[in-house]
Design an enzyme around this catalytic site. Structure first.
Site, PDB file in Angstrom:
ATOM      1  N   HIS A   1     -33.461 -20.984 -46.258  1.00 17.65           N
ATOM      2  CA  HIS A   1     -33.478 -20.226 -47.508  1.00 17.65           C
ATOM      3  C   HIS A   1     -32.591 -18.985 -47.383  1.00 17.65           C
ATOM      4  O   HIS A   1     -31.794 -18.687 -48.287  1.00 17.65           O
ATOM      5  CB  HIS A   1     -34.924 -19.827 -47.831  1.00 17.65           C
ATOM      6  CG  HIS A   1     -35.077 -18.890 -48.978  1.00 17.65           C
ATOM      7  ND1 HIS A   1     -35.476 -19.291 -50.233  1.00 17.65           N
ATOM      8  CD2 HIS A   1     -34.892 -17.538 -49.074  1.00 17.65           C
ATOM      9  CE1 HIS A   1     -35.528 -18.248 -51.040  1.00 17.65           C
ATOM     10  NE2 HIS A   1     -35.191 -17.168 -50.359  1.00 17.65           N
ATOM     11  N   GLU A   2     -32.711 -18.275 -46.269  1.00 23.74           N
ATOM     12  CA  GLU A   2     -31.907 -17.060 -46.086  1.00 23.74           C
ATOM     13  C   GLU A   2     -30.428 -17.393 -45.927  1.00 23.74           C
ATOM     14  O   GLU A   2     -29.568 -16.668 -46.428  1.00 23.74           O
ATOM     15  CB  GLU A   2     -32.420 -16.272 -44.879  1.00 23.74           C
ATOM     16  CG  GLU A   2     -33.860 -15.793 -45.009  1.00 23.74           C
ATOM     17  CD  GLU A   2     -34.106 -14.995 -46.281  1.00 23.74           C
ATOM     18  OE1 GLU A   2     -33.192 -14.275 -46.722  1.00 23.74           O
ATOM     19  OE2 GLU A   2     -35.212 -15.102 -46.834  1.00 23.74           O
TER      20      GLU A   2
ATOM     21  N   GLU B   1     -33.563 -16.803 -56.232  1.00 26.98           N
ATOM     22  CA  GLU B   1     -34.581 -17.270 -55.291  1.00 26.98           C
ATOM     23  C   GLU B   1     -34.826 -18.772 -55.459  1.00 26.98           C
ATOM     24  O   GLU B   1     -34.969 -19.502 -54.471  1.00 26.98           O
ATOM     25  CB  GLU B   1     -35.885 -16.493 -55.501  1.00 26.98           C
ATOM     26  CG  GLU B   1     -35.798 -15.025 -55.124  1.00 26.98           C
ATOM     27  CD  GLU B   1     -35.381 -14.813 -53.684  1.00 26.98           C
ATOM     28  OE1 GLU B   1     -35.862 -15.563 -52.808  1.00 26.98           O
ATOM     29  OE2 GLU B   1     -34.579 -13.907 -53.422  1.00 26.98           O
TER      30      GLU B   1
ATOM     31  N   HIS C   1     -28.818 -17.720 -49.212  1.00 26.58           N
ATOM     32  CA  HIS C   1     -28.410 -16.443 -49.804  1.00 26.58           C
ATOM     33  C   HIS C   1     -27.035 -16.015 -49.291  1.00 26.58           C
ATOM     34  O   HIS C   1     -26.248 -15.420 -50.031  1.00 26.58           O
ATOM     35  CB  HIS C   1     -29.440 -15.360 -49.483  1.00 26.58           C
ATOM     36  CG  HIS C   1     -30.658 -15.414 -50.347  1.00 26.58           C
ATOM     37  ND1 HIS C   1     -30.602 -15.445 -51.713  1.00 26.58           N
ATOM     38  CD2 HIS C   1     -31.988 -15.431 -50.026  1.00 26.58           C
ATOM     39  CE1 HIS C   1     -31.835 -15.475 -52.215  1.00 26.58           C
ATOM     40  NE2 HIS C   1     -32.682 -15.476 -51.213  1.00 26.58           N
TER      41      HIS C   1
END
Length: 654
Positions: free
Chosen positions: A170-171, A255, A174
């Site tokens: 997930h990071e 997100e 980003h």
């Protein structure tokens, strides 16, 4: 939308952020002047609004307001100029040493190293918030190739490997979606708006002690200080409210996009879904850090409770995020919540028995993991610009194989500063024709010289495909060195490279990747300076000529150059002779090309990749040069799956 489109969109969002900031400054200055007008009418004499807002005092007050806001933002920009490491220091996070033997930290290091190899970036620096027992994480940095990952103690201790991998994926999403630099700029921008409220707190603090003047000279100012302090605090909270609105507008959909990216990277929805369930039904994600408000838009989960959540929340509700991953996950979250109330909770770190988790990696990923080679290329090869900034299960499986192929003693050496330095020297010596003659030139103590000789033998045994992964794993360890020692290391390496009076493509790649990541300005953001190819025609000509000569394309090189340069160069531009493609000129050219806009970089990367693949084969030297080009352009390039290294890798002398 690919990596470059995300980067271009982020730049447009930055322009929008400047507009929001300008409006906030204007409205705040008007609000402060309105408060002063009310004080003037109450304390001095009635004054018409038209007279006040055109007076010199109103202009001075507006200027002071502007100075406070821009000063607060400028100060925070200065504090965060070094990117993720500066933010970690501001948060009080502890750096996780690459050689840590703590099981939870060791697991995190392995996950991040695999993800970095799979995505084609140096391994990020790792930090932990030791005092935070909730589950949360964030990634920070100004450049996609210069990042820091920060996790809480709760995430380290409570998440299983699959769950932690889902959070890290997930990071990384980003990073590739261009959220990271925008998030840092948002922190700095909102710091200026909140500075007005801080000024109000300062005035109230002074008002508390004004009555201690024994001569009573400040008694008359007490009501003014109280009123001004309360008014400025109210304005500050209004600014905070609108700041949260801005963060919510920018972050909420990002997100969901990052959650989708994590599933795409790992092909294991259970990992990130179970991490979200642990937050939902466990200790949550709220942080006690005094900067929880500042970083609320950057974290994996919400950092603080909010009223008006539907309007101000920077993250969608957890059930909405779970439903976006799969329709069955909200029901499983509710079932898990009921089971926690009636039975013994699942031990922290235990993997969930779900169909998705049990199914494991895809066939391509399994193939890469078992054969030690990348999966076959698809029938229609995608453009290189579509591959940049992506991670597939096959990439991840390949990275796991690469990581497992490195002997444990070498991995341990890479996690210690002295060992990492010696490994880098071994990589340089491994491409030398007579490494034994160069060893004495390093003037090392006898024990270090013996270790270096041993590492050299091990590196030569591993072959060429592990050279870049070894370099990527060494970089975070070398960042532990003070800047003066980094500069000395770079100088020693350059002297070692030039000792045999030649430079290979790999030596060029190694030197410039290290300079890019260990130099004084490594973590600073790169500026966009060029919005067309025209000012950089000479640099593009040199780069494409170098790529073609490095690959030794079997077809007519001049015709290949004409095809690749059609959209990039003026008509009639010809291929440079091999002898004019000097690597020192290429280094300067890449520094200028890094100033192109993201969408222009995508065309340049496509042309370079087409040069590499012109003969339907990728030599190791070509892949390494392409990786160096992409790194210096700030474009994460994952492994090329078409690469088939020959039994005897060709000399990459240039």
């Amino acid at each position: 939308m690919n990596f470059f489109e995300h980067q271009a969109r982020a730049k447009r969002r930055t322009s929008l952020l400047v507009l929001y900031f300008s409006l906030a400054v204007l409205l705040t200055a008007m609000a402060v002047n309105l408060v002063c007008l009310l004080v003037m009418n109450w304390m001095v004499r009635p004054t018409p609004a038209s007279e006040w807002f055109t007076s010199a005092p109103a202009a001075w007050i507006a200027g002071a307001t502007l100075l406070i806001i821009t000063g607060g933002s400028a100060l925070r920009f200065w504090q965060l100029r070094d990117g993720g490491a500066a933010l970690a220091d501001m948060l009080g996070a502890r750096r996780i040493e690459p050689g840590s033997n703590t099981p939870a930290e060791r697991q995190l290091i392995n996950i991040v190293e695999e993800m970095a190899i799979a995505s084609g970036i140096p391994v990020p620096e790792l930090f932990v918030l030791d005092n935070e027992q909730a589950i949360n994480a964030l990634v920070a940095g100004h450049r996609p190739t210069e990042t820091c990952v920060i996790v809480t103690r709760g995430a380290l201790e409570q998440l299983s490997r699959d769950e932690m991998q889902g959070v890290i994926a997930h990071e990384f999403s980003h990073v590739f979606n261009a959220d990271m630099r925008l998030n840092l700029r948002l922190i700095a921008t909102l710091a200026g708006i909140v500075a007005i409220g801080k000024t109000g707190e300062f005035l109230l603090h002074n008002a508390r002690f004004s009555h201690f003047d024994s001569r009573g000279r400040r008694q008359d100012a007490l009501p003014v200080l109280l009123l001004a302090g309360v008014a400025l605090m109210a304005i500050g909270y209004i600014g905070l409210f609108f700041g949260r609105l801005i963060k919510a507008a920018i972050s909420r959909q990002r997100e969901l996009l990052a959650d989708a990216g994590a599933v795409q990277f790992t092909r294991n929805p259970a990992g990130i879904a179970q991490a979200l369930i642990r937050i939902r039904n466990g200790n949550g994600s709220y942080l006690n850090n005094r900067h929880a408000e500042d970083m609320s838009h950057m974290c994996f989960g919400e950092t603080l409770p909010l009223k008006l959540r539907g309007l101000l929340a920077t993250h969608p509700p957890l059930d909405e995020r779970l439903a976006a991953i799969g329709s069955q996950w909200p029901a499983r979250a509710r079932a898990d919540e009921r089971s926690r109330r009636t039975a013994t909770p699942t031990p922290a770190g235990a993997d969930a028995a779900t169909p998705e988790a049990a199914s494991g990696p895809t066939a391509a990923m399994t193939f890469a993991a078992t054969t030690g080679a990348p999966a076959a290329a698809p029938a229609s090869r995608p453009r290189a610009s579509d591959v940049v900034g992506t991670v597939t299960p096959a990439h991840l499986g390949y990275a796991r194989t690469i990581h497992a192929s490195i002997p444990a003693p070498l991995r341990e050496a890479l996690h210690q500063p002295e060992g990492a330095e010696l490994m880098i020297c071994a990589l340089v010596l491994s491409v030398s024709e007579q490494p034994g003659q160069l060893l004495p030139s390093l003037s090392l103590p006898s024990d270090q010289q013996a270790r270096l000789a041993h590492y050299l033998q091990e590196v030569q045994k591993l072959g060429t495909r592990l050279r870049l992964p070894l370099l990527d794993m060494a970089i975070p360890t070398l960042k532990l060195l003070p800047q003066a020692e980094r500069d000395q290391l770079l100088a020693r390496l350059e002297a070692l490279v030039r000792a045999d009076r030649r430079i290979t493509l790999f030596e060029f790649v190694l030197l410039h990747i290290l300079e890019d990541h260990l130099g004084k300005t490594a973590a600073r953001s790169q500026r966009t300076l060029y919005r067309s190819f025209q000012p950089l025609a000479d640099e593009i000509r040199l780069l494409l000529s170098t790529m073609i000569h490095a690959g030794g394309a079997q077809q007519d090189p001049a015709r290949l150059f004409q095809r690749l340069g059609t959209a990039l160069l003026p008509a009639g531009t010809t291929l440079l002779p091999r002898e004019q493609c000097r690597l020192d000129r290429l280094a300067d050219a890449l520094k200028r090309l890094a100033g192109l806009t993201p969408l222009l970089k995508s065309l340049l990367v496509d042309a370079c990749a087409d040069a590499v693949l012109a003969d339907r084969r990728v030599q190791v030297a070509e892949a390494e040069l392409l990786r160096a080009v992409c790194t210096l352009l700030d474009c994460p390039m994952p492994p090329l799956f078409e690469m088939t290294a020959p039994a005897h890798a060709p000399q990459d002398r240039f």
